[in-house]
Design a protein around this motif. Structure first.
Motif, PDB file in Angstrom:
ATOM      1  N   SER A 318       0.858  -1.181   0.000  1.00 11.34           N
ATOM      2  CA  SER A 318       0.000   0.000   0.000  1.00 11.34           C
ATOM      3  C   SER A 318       0.902   1.241   0.000  1.00 11.34           C
ATOM      4  O   SER A 318       2.095   1.145   0.320  1.00 11.34           O
ATOM      5  CB  SER A 318      -0.882   0.003   1.250  1.00 11.34           C
ATOM      6  N   PRO A 319       0.350   2.422  -0.363  1.00 17.38           N
ATOM      7  CA  PRO A 319       1.174   3.633  -0.322  1.00 17.38           C
ATOM      8  C   PRO A 319       1.812   3.865   1.046  1.00 17.38           C
ATOM      9  O   PRO A 319       2.989   4.236   1.130  1.00 17.38           O
ATOM     10  CB  PRO A 319       0.164   4.737  -0.667  1.00 17.38           C
ATOM     11  N   ALA A 320       1.050   3.639   2.138  1.00 15.25           N
ATOM     12  CA  ALA A 320       1.602   3.853   3.484  1.00 15.25           C
ATOM     13  C   ALA A 320       2.742   2.888   3.769  1.00 15.25           C
ATOM     14  O   ALA A 320       3.789   3.279   4.311  1.00 15.25           O
ATOM     15  CB  ALA A 320       0.491   3.691   4.533  1.00 15.25           C
ATOM     16  N   ALA A 321       2.574   1.617   3.391  1.00 16.77           N
ATOM     17  CA  ALA A 321       3.632   0.624   3.630  1.00 16.77           C
ATOM     18  C   ALA A 321       4.882   0.954   2.818  1.00 16.77           C
ATOM     19  O   ALA A 321       6.013   0.801   3.301  1.00 16.77           O
ATOM     20  CB  ALA A 321       3.127  -0.768   3.287  1.00 16.77           C
ATOM     21  N   LEU A 322       4.680   1.406   1.581  1.00 16.98           N
ATOM     22  CA  LEU A 322       5.817   1.779   0.745  1.00 16.98           C
ATOM     23  C   LEU A 322       6.585   2.945   1.359  1.00 16.98           C
ATOM     24  O   LEU A 322       7.826   2.947   1.399  1.00 16.98           O
ATOM     25  CB  LEU A 322       5.319   2.154  -0.652  1.00 16.98           C
ATOM     26  N   LEU A 323       5.855   3.949   1.852  1.00 19.11           N
ATOM     27  CA  LEU A 323       6.513   5.110   2.452  1.00 19.11           C
ATOM     28  C   LEU A 323       7.218   4.743   3.755  1.00 19.11           C
ATOM     29  O   LEU A 323       8.287   5.280   4.069  1.00 19.11           O
ATOM     30  CB  LEU A 323       5.485   6.223   2.691  1.00 19.11           C
ATOM     31  N   MET A 324       6.643   3.810   4.517  1.00 18.92           N
ATOM     32  CA  MET A 324       7.318   3.321   5.726  1.00 18.92           C
ATOM     33  C   MET A 324       8.642   2.649   5.360  1.00 18.92           C
ATOM     34  O   MET A 324       9.668   2.844   6.038  1.00 18.92           O
ATOM     35  CB  MET A 324       6.419   2.329   6.466  1.00 18.92           C
ATOM     36  N   ALA A 325       8.618   1.863   4.283  1.00 14.27           N
ATOM     37  CA  ALA A 325       9.846   1.215   3.836  1.00 14.27           C
ATOM     38  C   ALA A 325      10.877   2.249   3.393  1.00 14.27           C
ATOM     39  O   ALA A 325      12.080   2.094   3.648  1.00 14.27           O
ATOM     40  CB  ALA A 325       9.535   0.252   2.684  1.00 14.27           C
ATOM     41  N   LEU A 326      10.404   3.333   2.769  1.00 15.21           N
ATOM     42  CA  LEU A 326      11.320   4.390   2.353  1.00 15.21           C
ATOM     43  C   LEU A 326      11.938   5.107   3.547  1.00 15.21           C
ATOM     44  O   LEU A 326      13.093   5.548   3.491  1.00 15.21           O
ATOM     45  CB  LEU A 326      10.592   5.393   1.453  1.00 15.21           C
ATOM     46  N   ILE A 327      11.185   5.236   4.652  1.00 12.85           N
ATOM     47  CA  ILE A 327      11.742   5.842   5.860  1.00 12.85           C
ATOM     48  C   ILE A 327      12.945   5.032   6.334  1.00 12.85           C
ATOM     49  O   ILE A 327      14.009   5.583   6.649  1.00 12.85           O
ATOM     50  CB  ILE A 327      10.679   5.932   6.977  1.00 12.85           C
ATOM     51  N   VAL A 328      12.784   3.714   6.374  1.00  5.15           N
ATOM     52  CA  VAL A 328      13.889   2.840   6.792  1.00  5.15           C
ATOM     53  C   VAL A 328      15.064   2.972   5.825  1.00  5.15           C
ATOM     54  O   VAL A 328      16.229   3.054   6.237  1.00  5.15           O
ATOM     55  CB  VAL A 328      13.416   1.370   6.871  1.00  5.15           C
ATOM     56  N   PHE A 329      14.762   3.005   4.528  1.00  3.35           N
ATOM     57  CA  PHE A 329      15.805   3.127   3.515  1.00  3.35           C
ATOM     58  C   PHE A 329      16.589   4.429   3.689  1.00  3.35           C
ATOM     59  O   PHE A 329      17.832   4.433   3.669  1.00  3.35           O
ATOM     60  CB  PHE A 329      15.168   3.072   2.126  1.00  3.35           C
ATOM     61  N   TYR A 330      15.874   5.540   3.878  1.00  2.00           N
ATOM     62  CA  TYR A 330      16.553   6.826   4.023  1.00  2.00           C
ATOM     63  C   TYR A 330      17.289   6.944   5.364  1.00  2.00           C
ATOM     64  O   TYR A 330      18.312   7.631   5.448  1.00  2.00           O
ATOM     65  CB  TYR A 330      15.557   7.982   3.859  1.00  2.00           C
ATOM     66  N   LEU A 331      16.777   6.284   6.403  1.00  2.00           N
ATOM     67  CA  LEU A 331      17.515   6.249   7.665  1.00  2.00           C
ATOM     68  C   LEU A 331      18.877   5.586   7.464  1.00  2.00           C
ATOM     69  O   LEU A 331      19.902   6.072   7.959  1.00  2.00           O
ATOM     70  CB  LEU A 331      16.714   5.482   8.722  1.00  2.00           C
ATOM     71  N   PHE A 332      18.875   4.492   6.734  1.00  2.00           N
ATOM     72  CA  PHE A 332      20.132   3.796   6.445  1.00  2.00           C
ATOM     73  C   PHE A 332      21.033   4.658   5.566  1.00  2.00           C
ATOM     74  O   PHE A 332      22.233   4.810   5.822  1.00  2.00           O
ATOM     75  CB  PHE A 332      19.841   2.457   5.755  1.00  2.00           C
TER      76      PHE A 332
END
Length: 436
Positions: A318-332
């Motif tokens: 879902s859009p929310a799940a994708l954006l959550m995954a991007l948060i983790v990606f950008y944190l890294f």
């Protein structure tokens, strides 16, 4: 080009970064080498017009103007007096001068557009006052590092300018979209300071601050007039359609020069320093942007965005799940890369992916900038951490800055999650003001 090739290129880039290669060099190597391997030497012929087009991009002219605006405010002493005026109004709040750090950072951010300049300027002014009044190093340095990040969110923002150029979105709408999130994040930082000081009183808290007559506080408000006028000139000229972002930046510079002249600061030495610093910073930014566009030629011709979009779509997120995954990606990613590098490398690939699932590109611009803010206070490469550590004079350990910034990083993550579920915080103002 397949997904495996994309990840091979990405990890190859990370390896070159760990070997201390400049990011612009890495992007040119990947763009040219990858393009030649895929399409042969004729690809280089298509990169010439790209380089020429970037250097002649009118909107990018605003970058040196906004950087110069920040330098003028810093060297004219306006920031010093702004800090003193805010201190009179905010030092009686729970947390004392720590609120002044955040408030002054937000005001300076509304005129300079640079996080590094904001952290360095306010840190230079604030740390002597904080040390003299006995504030703890962790709390003082953490508030300055976090407050400095507001420089790339509160408009005018150089990073929003870069996003708009890369994403081909309206700079005016991006600037307006950043106003409410910028104010909200400022208030959340101050709320945290008040709550922390309630449970863990800071040395030099509000109770120890001398009471100042109301008349003196009112008289000090005159020092807030210059940044307020410059912000009104820049944003007002964009909102009312009087000027483009580049023209509004020029108007802001003219206003800053007028205030500097009023303070009697104009001199050859003054201009020499401001122009040299502006040229150095602008040269670095435009070199990275040019290298990014060279890499984007290979990415576009290789169909990288389409490949990654299809790969991500196969997970059914879902859009929310994708954006959550991007948060983790950008944190890294923020642990290893600077803000500008993160933007120019990820936007061309990430933007098509999120817009394919219905994410508003203006909203995503604010999301990207928030993630970049997070990277500025994420060790080991958080730029603001090093800037604040660099302006302290007591020679204390670097861990003071890191530990002090961690709570603010958590606040930013939670605030970003709030924006995912309440996107109207970002989109309402530009939709209302510009009739999107």
């Amino acid at each position: 080009m397949g997904v495996a090739s994309v990840f091979t290129g990405f990890f190859g880039m990370m390896g070159l970064l760990l070997m201390s290669f400049p990011i612009a060099v890495i992007m040119v190597i990947l763009g040219v080498l990858g393009g030649v391997l895929l399409f042969g030497w004729p690809l280089l012929n298509s990169m010439g017009p790209v380089i020429w087009g970037v250097q002649n991009e009118n909107i990018l002219t605003a970058i040196p103007l906004f950087i110069l605006l920040g330098e003028l405010l810093l060297r004219s002493g306006i920031a010093d007096r702004m800090y003193g005026a805010l201190a009179l109004w905010l030092n009686r709040l729970p947390g004392g001068l720590l609120h002044t750090n955040i408030g002054c950072c937000s005001l300076f951010a509304a005129t300079s557009g640079s996080s590094v300049a904001t952290a360095a300027t306010v840190g230079t002014v604030a740390l002597p006052n904080l040390k003299a009044r006995g504030y703890g190093a962790r709390q003082a340095l953490g508030s300055l590092a976090a407050g400095g990040t507001l420089g790339i969110l509160i408009p005018p923002s150089v990073n929003l300018l870069i996003y708009g150029s890369l994403a081909n979105e309206s700079i005016g709408q991006l600037f307006i979209a950043g106003i409410i999130p910028g104010i909200a994040l400022t208030l959340l930082f101050m709320l945290y300071i008040a709550a922390e000081s309630y449970f863990i009183p800071v040395t030099g808290d509000a109770s120890e601050e001398p009471r100042v007559p109301l008349s003196e506080k009112i008289a000090a408000l005159k020092h807030l007039i210059p940044p307020a006028i410059i912000f009104a000139v820049v944003m007002g000229s964009i909102y009312f359609g009087i000027a483009t972002p580049t023209e509004s930046a020029a108007l802001g510079v003219v206003a800053a020069l007028a205030f500097a002249a009023r303070e009697g600061k104009l001199s050859l030495e003054f201009f020499d320093h401001c122009f040299r610093q502006t040229a150095k910073t602008t040269g670095m930014i435009l070199l990275i942007i040019t290298a990014a566009f060279m890499l984007n030629v290979t990415l576009a011709l290789g169909g990288i965005a389409q490949t990654m979009t299809q790969w991500v779509a196969s997970f059914g997120l879902s859009p929310a799940a994708l954006l959550m995954a991007l948060i983790v990606f950008y944190l890294f990613l923020g642990m290893f890369m600077d803000v500008l590098s993160m933007q120019v490398l990820t936007i061309p690939v990430a933007l098509p992916i999120v817009t394919a699932v219905g994410v508003d590109p203006i909203w995503f611009g604010i999301f990207i900038v928030l993630m970049c803010e997070l990277g500025m206070i994420t060790p080991p490469v958080g730029m603001n951490l090093y800037v604040v550590q660099g302006v302290r004079t007591d020679g204390g350990p670097f861990r003071d800055v890191v530990l002090g910034a961690i709570p603010y990083a958590l606040i930013m993550v939670l605030f970003t999650i709030l924006l995912i579920f309440v996107p109207g915080i970002v989109t309402w103002l530009p939709e209302t003001m510009l009739g999107r």
